[in-house]
Write a protein that holds these residues in place. Sequence first.
Motif, PDB file in Angstrom:
ATOM      1  N   LEU A 118       8.249 -25.659 -45.618  1.00  0.00           N
ATOM      2  CA  LEU A 118       8.718 -26.131 -46.581  1.00  0.00           C
ATOM      3  C   LEU A 118       7.524 -27.070 -47.468  1.00  0.00           C
ATOM      4  O   LEU A 118       7.807 -27.503 -48.641  1.00  0.00           O
ATOM      5  N   GLN A 119       6.526 -27.321 -46.754  1.00  0.00           N
ATOM      6  CA  GLN A 119       5.561 -28.174 -47.678  1.00  0.00           C
ATOM      7  C   GLN A 119       5.028 -27.221 -48.814  1.00  0.00           C
ATOM      8  O   GLN A 119       4.580 -26.307 -48.873  1.00  0.00           O
ATOM      9  N   PRO A 120       5.026 -28.229 -50.003  1.00  0.00           N
ATOM     10  CA  PRO A 120       4.686 -27.736 -51.101  1.00  0.00           C
ATOM     11  C   PRO A 120       3.200 -27.220 -51.024  1.00  0.00           C
ATOM     12  O   PRO A 120       2.248 -27.826 -50.360  1.00  0.00           O
ATOM     13  N   GLY A 121       2.760 -26.209 -51.721  1.00  0.00           N
ATOM     14  CA  GLY A 121       1.433 -25.622 -51.346  1.00  0.00           C
ATOM     15  C   GLY A 121       1.218 -24.051 -51.996  1.00  0.00           C
ATOM     16  O   GLY A 121       0.516 -23.947 -53.010  1.00  0.00           O
ATOM     17  N   SER A 122       2.018 -23.177 -51.572  1.00  0.00           N
ATOM     18  CA  SER A 122       1.702 -21.781 -51.738  1.00  0.00           C
ATOM     19  C   SER A 122       3.018 -21.147 -52.553  1.00  0.00           C
ATOM     20  O   SER A 122       2.854 -19.967 -52.663  1.00  0.00           O
TER      21      SER A 122
END
Length: 107
Positions: free
Chosen positions: A23-27
Amino acid sequence: AVARYYGQLQLGLKRAFCADRRLQPGSYRVAVSFWIGPSGAVSRADLLSTTGDAVRDDAISQAVYGLAVGAPPPAGFAQPVVLVIEPQAAARDCAPDRATDPPRGLR
C-alpha cells in the motif's frame, strides 16, 4: 478542531499505508471515500476507482475500514471523506524519520 482532526486522520492513514508494503504510495493512483462514525472509527469505505490490482484494492479497503481515529468527528466535519492516493516516491513518504510529516501521496 476540524483541521486538527484532518491531521489525526492523515497521520493514521499514513501509518496504515506505510505499514503494508503493498500500500505504500508509489506506483498507483486510487480514490476512496469513507465515513467516520461516532466512535471515531471508519464505519464505511468505498473504492471510487481501482489500482488495477484486485489484491491491492482489497488491502486498501481493509486498511481504510480498519482505521480508528480515536475520537468522534468534530462539528462541521464534512463526510464522506474522499482520499486520493497519487503516485509518489514511497521510500521518501514512508521513511521512518518522516513518520510525523503529512504524506504527500495522500490528499
